[in-house]
Design an enzyme around this catalytic site. Structure first.
Site, PDB file in Angstrom:
ATOM      1  N   CYS A 164       0.672  -1.283  -0.300  1.00 54.35           N
ATOM      2  CA  CYS A 164       0.155  -0.092  -0.216  1.00 54.35           C
ATOM      3  C   CYS A 164       1.127   1.574  -0.207  1.00 54.35           C
ATOM      4  O   CYS A 164       2.215   1.206   0.003  1.00 54.35           O
ATOM      5  CB  CYS A 164      -0.178   0.061   1.169  1.00 54.35           C
ATOM      6  SG  CYS A 164      -0.208  -0.038   2.980  1.00 54.35           S
ATOM      7  N   CYS A 183       2.693   6.167   8.512  1.00 53.73           N
ATOM      8  CA  CYS A 183       1.874   6.075   7.689  1.00 53.73           C
ATOM      9  C   CYS A 183       0.507   7.722   8.070  1.00 53.73           C
ATOM     10  O   CYS A 183       0.218   7.491   9.097  1.00 53.73           O
ATOM     11  CB  CYS A 183       0.593   5.064   7.046  1.00 53.73           C
ATOM     12  SG  CYS A 183      -0.607   4.864   6.055  1.00 53.73           S
ATOM     13  N   HIS A 241      -1.346  -4.622  19.158  1.00 53.27           N
ATOM     14  CA  HIS A 241      -0.755  -5.101  17.823  1.00 53.27           C
ATOM     15  C   HIS A 241       0.353  -3.398  18.183  1.00 53.27           C
ATOM     16  O   HIS A 241      -0.583  -2.247  18.539  1.00 53.27           O
ATOM     17  CB  HIS A 241      -1.985  -4.405  17.371  1.00 53.27           C
ATOM     18  CG  HIS A 241      -1.248  -4.510  14.973  1.00 53.27           C
ATOM     19  ND1 HIS A 241      -0.809  -3.462  15.209  1.00 53.27           N
ATOM     20  CD2 HIS A 241      -1.315  -5.549  14.617  1.00 53.27           C
ATOM     21  CE1 HIS A 241      -1.097  -2.874  13.435  1.00 53.27           C
ATOM     22  NE2 HIS A 241      -0.987  -4.135  13.201  1.00 53.27           N
ATOM     23  N   GLU A 299       0.375  -0.568  16.144  1.00 60.22           N
ATOM     24  CA  GLU A 299      -0.471   0.114  15.727  1.00 60.22           C
ATOM     25  C   GLU A 299      -1.497   0.764  16.381  1.00 60.22           C
ATOM     26  O   GLU A 299      -1.698   1.871  17.941  1.00 60.22           O
ATOM     27  CB  GLU A 299      -1.337   0.433  14.363  1.00 60.22           C
ATOM     28  CG  GLU A 299      -2.480   1.418  14.041  1.00 60.22           C
ATOM     29  CD  GLU A 299      -3.236   1.093  13.350  1.00 60.22           C
ATOM     30  OE1 GLU A 299      -3.069   0.402  12.019  1.00 60.22           O
ATOM     31  OE2 GLU A 299      -4.526   2.181  13.387  1.00 60.22           O
ATOM     32  N   SER A 328       1.210  -9.927  10.245  1.00 60.03           N
ATOM     33  CA  SER A 328       0.555  -9.128   9.773  1.00 60.03           C
ATOM     34  C   SER A 328      -0.967  -8.830   9.555  1.00 60.03           C
ATOM     35  O   SER A 328      -1.569  -9.900   8.746  1.00 60.03           O
ATOM     36  CB  SER A 328       0.592  -8.691   8.113  1.00 60.03           C
ATOM     37  OG  SER A 328      -0.102  -8.256   7.095  1.00 60.03           O
ATOM     38  N   SER A 329      -1.343  -7.953  10.151  1.00 57.66           N
ATOM     39  CA  SER A 329      -3.351  -7.722  10.613  1.00 57.66           C
ATOM     40  C   SER A 329      -3.756  -7.748   9.237  1.00 57.66           C
ATOM     41  O   SER A 329      -4.788  -8.737   9.154  1.00 57.66           O
ATOM     42  CB  SER A 329      -3.571  -6.571  12.094  1.00 57.66           C
ATOM     43  OG  SER A 329      -4.274  -6.183  11.387  1.00 57.66           O
ATOM     44  N   SER A 386       1.837  -5.881   3.087  1.00 51.34           N
ATOM     45  CA  SER A 386       3.088  -5.659   3.321  1.00 51.34           C
ATOM     46  C   SER A 386       4.225  -6.190   2.651  1.00 51.34           C
ATOM     47  O   SER A 386       5.293  -7.018   3.344  1.00 51.34           O
ATOM     48  CB  SER A 386       3.477  -5.466   5.382  1.00 51.34           C
ATOM     49  OG  SER A 386       2.257  -6.567   5.325  1.00 51.34           O
TER      50      SER A 386
HETATM   51  S1  SF4 Z   1      -2.451  -0.792   5.529  1.00 50.71           S
HETATM   52 FE1  SF4 Z   1      -1.580   0.866   7.132  1.00 50.71          FE
HETATM   53  S2  SF4 Z   1       0.425   1.510   6.178  1.00 50.71           S
HETATM   54 FE2  SF4 Z   1      -0.911   0.918   4.465  1.00 50.71          FE
HETATM   55  S3  SF4 Z   1      -2.115   2.467   4.043  1.00 50.71           S
HETATM   56 FE3  SF4 Z   1      -3.028   1.345   5.209  1.00 50.71          FE
HETATM   57  S4  SF4 Z   1      -2.781   2.321   7.491  1.00 50.71           S
HETATM   58 FE4  SF4 Z   1      -1.295   2.914   6.123  1.00 50.71          FE
END
Ligand code: SF4
Length: 310
Positions: free
Chosen positions: A12, A96, A124, A126, A222-223, A266
């Site tokens: 992303c 991000c 997590h 975040e 990875s969520s 990711s």
């Molecule tokens: S998955 Fe996480 S890093 Fe990727 S755009 Fe969404 S919030 Fe941002």
């Protein structure tokens, strides 16, 4: 065998920015270079940087005074920023912007006197960062049962926020439960679940009826990758979350004709390509790319990197 390659999949805009930031920081400052937590939740990506001298830490105290410390895409709490400043670290913030948006919403709701329910997964990175923005005002809720157990009166001044990488459907169930308990609850003006999470989930939902088995490229921590595998399973298809081609078992494909392949936000495209190449060689698979939604999102590098001249 037929492979359906889901689009969008993989990196992303936030992950692209974080990885480019680390590349640029390596170029500018060399090693040792420190990163707070995994730059993104992907084992191959993290290992590649480790091999180039990047050191990933879970505690600011592990970083020598005066060194460069990059914050990962998942963001950090104000306490981490303070600890880094106290050690005179040169911080580079690759959070991000869509995570930063949630942090800003948390501080705004806290300032306005709300009790905030953060819908997310305990532990997590975040979630830890967002909770740290207003630790006295935010409570984590992970499911409907936790909503029912909340000990606030129906008329309480309450707000909700969500982790960016949740299942859209699961989050909706919890938000509905919160609305039942607290009819006046307020939320963010736009969804916190980010565009990339939503688009990758939508692509799996749309394409999975055509598939017999699903491969999700991504790491176990990875969520958003986990959510993609869960969605496929909820639709009745076996789904395997793997870091790369070495984890494939041929037995998964016995009597299966169509394989849907996707990747979490990711996971790098090369791990997808390696799996596709393997299935082509091993099973003579044909490949069909299917685009459910176009993405044209990008984020600038952190200010700390844009301002430096080489
Ligand atoms: S998955 Fe996480 S890093 Fe990727 S755009 Fe969404 S919030 Fe941002």
């Amino acid at each position: 065998m037929r492979i359906i390659l889901a689009n969008p999949r993989g990196f992303c805009a936030g992950v692209n920015m974080a990885i480019e930031s680390l590349e640029r920081a390596l170029q500018l400052f060399g090693t040792p270079l420190y990163v707070y937590h995994e730059i993104v939740h992907n084992r191959p990506v993290v290992e590649r940087f480790q091999n180039r001298g990047v050191i990933f830490v879970d505690d600011v105290d592990e970083v020598p005074a005066g060194a460069h410390l990059l914050y990962s895409a998942h963001g950090v709490s104000p306490a981490i920023r303070r600890a880094a400043a106290e050690r005179n670290l040169h911080a580079i913030d690759a959070t991000c912007p869509l995570v930063t948006k949630v942090h800003l919403e948390a501080t705004r709701f806290a300032r306005e006197g709300y009790t905030i329910f953060l819908i997310g997964h305990e532990g997590h990175d975040e979630v830890v960062g967002t909770l740290g923005e207003a630790p006295d005002c935010i409570r984590l809720v992970q499911n409907e049962a936790e909503v029912e157990a909340l000990d606030l009166p129906a008329g309480a001044k309450v707000a909700y926020l969500t982790q960016t990488t949740l299942s859209v459907d699961d989050a909706e169930i919890i938000i509905r439960a919160l609305r039942r308990r607290f009819p006046h609850i307020v939320g963010p003006s736009r969804d916190d679940i980010c565009y990339a999470t939503q688009n990758r989930q939508e692509a799996v939902k749309e394409l999975v009826p055509e598939a017999d088995v699903v491969l999700v490229l991504g790491s176990q921590n990875s969520s958003n990758s986990l959510r993609l595998a869960e969605i496929a399973r909820a639709c009745g298809r076996p789904a395997y979350l793997i870091d790369g081609v070495r984890e494939i078992h041929d037995g998964w494909f016995g009597g299966k004709e169509t394989v849907l392949i996707t990747a979490g936000a990711s996971a790098p495209e090369e791990v997808v390509e390696e799996c596709v190449d393997y299935l082509r060689r091993r099973f003579g698979a044909s490949v069909e790319a299917r685009t459910v939604r176009e993405e044209h999102v990008s984020f600038p590098l952190p200010r700390e990197l844009r301002l430096v001249n080489v």
